[in-house]
Design a protein around this motif. Structure first.
Motif, short mmCIF file in Angstrom:
data_model
loop_
_atom_site.label_atom_id
_atom_site.label_comp_id
_atom_site.label_asym_id
_atom_site.label_seq_id
_atom_site.Cartn_x
_atom_site.Cartn_y
_atom_site.Cartn_z
N MET A 1 0.68 -1.13 0.01
CA MET A 1 -0.16 0.12 -0.13
C MET A 1 0.85 1.34 -0.14
SD MET A 1 -3.43 -0.97 1.97
CE MET A 1 -4.05 0.76 1.94
N ALA A 2 2.03 1.20 0.39
CA ALA A 2 2.95 2.26 0.62
C ALA A 2 3.16 2.78 -0.76
CB ALA A 2 4.26 1.89 1.71
N LYS A 3 3.27 1.83 -1.81
CA LYS A 3 3.70 2.06 -3.26
C LYS A 3 2.72 2.88 -3.78
CE LYS A 3 7.09 -1.60 -3.46
NZ LYS A 3 8.25 -1.28 -4.06
N SER A 17 -3.92 -12.06 5.25
CA SER A 17 -2.48 -12.21 4.51
C SER A 17 -1.45 -11.91 5.61
CB SER A 17 -2.41 -11.40 3.35
OG SER A 17 -1.09 -11.41 2.64
N ASP A 18 -1.26 -13.00 6.54
CA ASP A 18 -0.42 -12.68 7.67
C ASP A 18 1.11 -13.08 6.88
OD1 ASP A 18 -2.50 -12.52 9.21
OD2 ASP A 18 -2.41 -14.59 10.07
N THR A 50 0.41 -4.72 6.61
CA THR A 50 0.34 -5.27 8.11
C THR A 50 0.21 -3.85 8.87
OG1 THR A 50 2.66 -5.07 8.03
CG2 THR A 50 1.84 -7.22 7.70
N ARG A 51 -0.30 -2.73 8.21
CA ARG A 51 -0.37 -1.48 9.05
C ARG A 51 -1.63 -1.90 10.01
NH1 ARG A 51 3.30 2.11 7.39
NH2 ARG A 51 3.55 2.28 4.99
N VAL A 52 -1.33 -1.55 11.17
CA VAL A 52 -2.14 -2.19 12.50
C VAL A 52 -3.39 -1.61 12.39
CG1 VAL A 52 -2.32 -2.14 14.92
CG2 VAL A 52 0.06 -2.56 13.90
#
Length: 95
Positions: A1-3, A17-18, A50-52
């Motif tokens: 998602m950062a991309k 999606s662990d 994995t952003r909490v």
């Protein structure tokens, strides 16, 4: 998602999606978007995070069920926000 930075997108599917590194398991989700983005020369519409705050939001079974049964979520975008304790975190907000 950062991309994809702060670009708006519509979520059409959510799945677990662990991420496993050694003995550590980090909770994660994979989202499918209606839009396709060019990332490093490839066109993709599935993103792992994995952003909490985002993982926690999508642990809501009703929300997940609604999205996965045709009620898309969005447009939204992922932004950096500051918590009450002063820590930065990433969250989904309406675009």
């Amino acid at each position: 998602m950062a991309k994809i930075g702060d670009k708006a997108f519509t979520i059409t599917f959510i799945e677990d999606s662990d991420y496993t590194q050694g003995d550590q398991i980090t909770k994660g989700v994979k989202i499918t978007t209606k839009e396709t983005f060019e990332i490093e020369g490839n066109f993709v519409n599935k993103f792992h995070t994995t952003r909490v705050a985002i993982v926690k939001k999508f642990s809501n079974e009703k929300l997940r069920s609604d999205v996965n049964n045709g009620n898309s979520l969005g447009p939204v975008k992922c932004v950096s926000e500051k918590s009450a304790s002063g820590k930065n975190f990433y969250n989904l907000v309406d675009a």
